[in-house]
Design an enzyme around this catalytic site. Sequence first.
Site, PDB file in Angstrom:
ATOM      1  N   CYS A  94     -12.449   3.777  16.635  1.00 45.12           N
ATOM      2  CA  CYS A  94     -11.094   3.168  16.379  1.00 45.12           C
ATOM      3  C   CYS A  94     -10.406   3.062  17.816  1.00 45.12           C
ATOM      4  O   CYS A  94      -9.885   1.958  18.314  1.00 45.12           O
ATOM      5  CB  CYS A  94     -10.472   3.912  15.463  1.00 45.12           C
ATOM      6  N   MET A  95      -9.873   4.476  18.366  1.00 46.18           N
ATOM      7  CA  MET A  95      -8.844   4.156  19.369  1.00 46.18           C
ATOM      8  C   MET A  95      -9.669   4.543  20.716  1.00 46.18           C
ATOM      9  O   MET A  95      -8.829   4.564  21.986  1.00 46.18           O
ATOM     10  CB  MET A  95      -7.839   5.313  18.997  1.00 46.18           C
TER      11      MET A  95
ATOM     12  N   MET B 169      -8.217  -3.615  17.249  1.00 37.76           N
ATOM     13  CA  MET B 169      -9.759  -3.412  17.072  1.00 37.76           C
ATOM     14  C   MET B 169     -10.551  -4.782  17.650  1.00 37.76           C
ATOM     15  O   MET B 169     -11.611  -4.566  18.217  1.00 37.76           O
ATOM     16  CB  MET B 169     -10.149  -3.211  15.519  1.00 37.76           C
TER      17      MET B 169
ATOM     18  N   GLY C 153      -4.532   2.483  14.837  1.00 42.17           N
ATOM     19  CA  GLY C 153      -4.711   2.135  13.363  1.00 42.17           C
ATOM     20  C   GLY C 153      -4.522   3.312  12.396  1.00 42.17           C
ATOM     21  O   GLY C 153      -3.750   2.639  11.306  1.00 42.17           O
ATOM     22  N   GLN C 154      -4.925   4.356  12.493  1.00 41.36           N
ATOM     23  CA  GLN C 154      -4.650   5.494  11.428  1.00 41.36           C
ATOM     24  C   GLN C 154      -3.272   6.050  11.781  1.00 41.36           C
ATOM     25  O   GLN C 154      -2.720   6.156  12.688  1.00 41.36           O
ATOM     26  CB  GLN C 154      -5.749   6.425  11.587  1.00 41.36           C
TER      27      GLN C 154
ATOM     28  N   LYS D 160       0.799  -1.257   0.051  1.00 36.85           N
ATOM     29  CA  LYS D 160      -0.050   0.028   0.132  1.00 36.85           C
ATOM     30  C   LYS D 160       0.883   1.350  -0.073  1.00 36.85           C
ATOM     31  O   LYS D 160       0.422   1.987  -0.645  1.00 36.85           O
ATOM     32  CB  LYS D 160      -0.974   0.054   1.240  1.00 36.85           C
TER      33      LYS D 160
END
Length: 754
Positions: free
Chosen positions: A169-170, A339, A376-377, A80
Site C-alpha cells: 500500500c504505502m 495506489m 490508504g488505511q 461507509k
Amino acid sequence: MKVTRRDVLKTAAAASAMAAIGAPLTQVANAAANEPDEWVKSVCRFCGTGCGVMVGVKGGKVVTVKGDPNNHNAGFLCLKGALMPPIVYSKERVTKPYIRKNGKLEPASWDEAMTLVVDKFKTAIKEHGPTSVAYYGSGQALTEETYLASKIWKAGLGSNNVEGNPRLCMASAVGGYVTTFGKDEPCGSYDDIDNATCFFIIGSNMSECHPILFKRVAKRKQNSPNVKVIVVDPRKTNTARIADEHVSFKPGTDLAILNAMAHVIINEELDNARFHGKYCNFIVDWKTKKKGSFDDYVKFLEDYTPEKVAELSGVPAEQIVRIAKMFAESSATTSFWCMGLNQRIRGVWANNLVSNLHLLTGHIGKPGASPFSLTGQPNACGGVRDTGGLCHLLPAGRLIKKPEHRAALERQWGIPAGTIAPKPGLHTIALWNAFSEGKVKAMFVLCTNPAHSLPNVNIYTEGMKRTDNFMVLSEPFMDAETVKYCDVLLPPAFWCEKRGTYGCSERRYALLKKSVEPMGECRSDFEILMDFAKRMGVDPKVIPYKDVDDVWNEWRMVSAETPYNFSGITRARMEKESGILWPCPTEDHPGTKIRYVRGEDPNIPTDYKNKYKFYGKKDNKAWIILRPYKGAAEEPDADYPMVLTTGRVIDHWHTGTMTMKVPELRRSFPKAYVEVNVDDAAKAGIKNGDDVVLETRRDTMTFQARVSDVCRPGLVFVPWYDPNLMINKLTLNAFDAGSKQPEYKICAVRIKKA
Ligand SMILES: Nc1nc2c(c(=O)[nH]1)N[C@H]1C(S)=C(S)[C@@H](COP(=O)(O)OP(=O)(O)OC[C@H]3O[C@@H](n4cnc5c(=O)[nH]c(N)nc54)[C@H](O)[C@@H]3O)O[C@H]1N2
Ligand SMILES: Nc1nc2c(c(=O)[nH]1)N[C@H]1C(S)=C(S)[C@@H](COP(=O)(O)OP(=O)(O)OC[C@H]3O[C@@H](n4cnc5c(=O)[nH]c(N)nc54)[C@H](O)[C@@H]3O)O[C@H]1N2
Ligand code: SF4
Ligand SMILES: [Mo]
C-alpha cells in the site's frame, strides 16, 4: 425531531451518490433513529482520511455514529463511516478461539489455543532459528498494537520478520519521501486544500477512496472558480468528472508524462530557480548518489519533449503543455496521489517524479502547496510507518541496517546491546514465498486478510494449505477468506470495543476510546499480543505494559529524540482534542501543519539562517532525482493484448469482510464486474451485462461486463472486493526493486465473450 432509519438511509444513499461528484454530504448519522445514552469520541474504522466520529452507545451497545464536528471532517462522514454499527453485531463475529482439527475449526479455550500457538512458535525457533517465525500485520491495527508486535519480534524473539499490508500500500510512498526528503510522511496538511489554486491528482480516485477529503477539494473548486483540477488516470473516474483536464494515458507511461511536464516547465521558464538553486540538489545517478547540476537535469529531460511523450503515452502534446503550465503558474499547487503510483514496479520513481515538480517550481512549504501522498488505511501512517512496523524499520524512521539506529533503540528500550538482529527481515512477497516454500514455519497474522489481498494469490493459498507450517490468525469475522487456511483462529475485539490511536494521512493522531465491552470472549489485539509474548518467555523488561496507554507513553519517549517528536501528544490532550499533527514537542504545542519551514516546523531553530531546511538530508537540501521512464513488468503483447488494472469502489472496503455485511452497501455493489471500454466491447462483440472471460498468465475468471467510457481503450478494470470473484488470482506479484511493493495496477490480459 424523531427520524426513522429509513429517513437516515434515504439521505445517506443520496449522499453516497453525491459524494462521488463532491456535492455536499448531509450529516447522515446525526439523524439517528435511536437517541443514544452517550456519545463517545472516536475515529472511523475505514480509510486514511481519518474522519472523527462520535459513537452513540445505548444499553452497552453501539447504536449509531455521527461525524465529530471538531475533527477535520467537520462532522461529515461518507456512507461507509456512517453505517459501521451493524458490522459490530454481525452474526459472523468470531467470539471464541478455534483450533483446526482434522481440517475443521473446532471451538477451544483461550488457554488451549494460546498453548498450541506458543508451542508451534517455540518449536520453530528451536529447530530453525528465529527467522523461521514472522508477524504479518496491518495498517488497520492500532498504533500501540503494531508498536508492541514489532518490539516483541525484533527485541523479544530476535526476528525482524515483521511485515504487513502497508507493504502492499504505502511502501513506495515511504521510498519516495525518504529518497527525496530524507524523511518519510507528507510535509503539508489537509488545510492545504483550502488554499490551493491547482490540484494535481494522479493515480488516485479520491472521490471514492477518500470521499470526505475529495468533498473538500470539490467545495474549494466550487467556491473559487479559478481553481484548477488536473486528474491523471487511465480511467475516467468519478474524480476525473470535476477535472478541468483529465489526462488519460497508456497505463504506466505517467513516469514519462511527469518528466515531460518538467521539460515544459523549464522550457517555458516557469521553474523557480531561486528555490531550487538554494534548496535542491540534482541527483544524476541514484546508485552512486552522484550530484549533478541543473544543466544535467535539462539535458536528461531532452528525451521527454511533449511530442516524444505524446507518442509513447497517447496524451496529446498540447495537453502535456497545458497541464505543466497550470501546475507551475498557479499560486499554490497541491498534488495528491495514491495506489495508481505506488502499486507499480517503478512506484518509488513515480513518487520522486511528482516531488520533483514541486521542488522545481517551489510549490512546497506554503499554504496550499505540497506534494501530498494519500495514505490508504486508517493507520498505515500511524502504526506502521511511524512506529517502524516493517522488516527493515525501527521506530521513528530508524533503520535496522544502521548499527547506530539499533544501538539507539537498544538503549531506549533498556535491552542489551546487540539484541536486535542486524539483518532486515523478509519483505511481504519474500515472506509469503518463504512461507509457501516451508522455510518460514510459523506466522502470526493480525488484522489483514492475505488469502484475498496478496497478488497472484493462488501461490500463497497453496502455501497456506501446507501441513508443515503454522498460521495463527486474529480475525473478527468467520467468513474472511484467510480463516479457511488458518490453524488457530483468535477472536479480536473490534474497533469501538478497544482503545488506542490511529494516525491518518496528514500526520494527525487521534484517540479511539473504548465505547463498549468486547463481544463474547473477544480480547483486544494488544491483550492477545501481550499474552503471546509472556507465554513465549519474552523478557518482562521488553514488555512492561499494563495497558495501551503505557505503550503510547513509551512511544512518545522513543520519538522524542527524533524529528518525529510526539512528546507533546499526551493521552490527556488526546482525550480532549480531536487529533494532533506531529511533530509536537511540548504539551502546549499546537501540532505542525507545514514541515521543513522555519517558524512552522519545531525541528528548525527559529534563528536558522534560511526559510527552508530539509533536515532529512545531511546538506539540508531536498533531492531532485533524475528518474527515467521504464515500462511495466508485464506489458501487453500479441498473446495478452490488453491491460488489466484493479482497484476500489466507494461503498466497499478491501476484501469486503466488513462492508459486505451492510445491506445498503452490499446492494450498491453486490458483485465484482469488469469495466470494458465501449470500442473494445464493440470489437469483441461484448454487450453490457454479458459474461466476459479474463485470462492472464496466472489464471482465468469470468465477470459480468460493464461497458462504458470509464476505461480507455485497451484497458479493463476489476474491483477486488468480492471474495467470490477474487481478481488477485489473476494479478501479478512483480514488485518495485526499492520499495518491494507489488504492481497490482498493471498486468497483461486477454478478454473474450463467454
Ligand atoms: N471506498 C474505499 N476507500 C478506500 C479503500 C477501499 O477499499 N474502499 N481502501 C483504502 C486504501 S488501503 C487505499 S491504499 C486507498 C487506495 O486509493 P486509490 O489509489 O485512490 O484507489 P485505487 O482504486 O486502488 O486506484 C486509484 C486509481 O489508479 C488508477 N491507475 C491504474 N493504473 C494507473 C497508472 O498506470 N497510472 C496512474 N496514474 N493511475 C493508474 C486507477 O484507474 C484508479 O482509478 O483507498 C483507501 N480508501
Ligand atoms: N488486486 C488488488 N489487491 C490489493 C490492492 C489493490 O489495489 N488491488 N490493494 C492492496 C492494498 S493497498 C491493501 S492496504 C491491502 C489490504 O488488504 P487486507 O488487509 O488483506 O484487506 P482487509 O479487508 O482490509 O483486511 C483486514 C482484515 O482485518 C479484519 N479486522 C477488522 N478489524 C480488526 C481488528 O480490530 N483486529 C483484527 N485482528 N482484525 C480485524 C477484517 O475483518 C479483515 O479481514 O490489499 C492489497 N491488495
Ligand atoms: S472518508 Fe474515510 S474516514 Fe471518512 S467516513 Fe468515509 S471511510 Fe471513514
Ligand atoms: Mo492500502
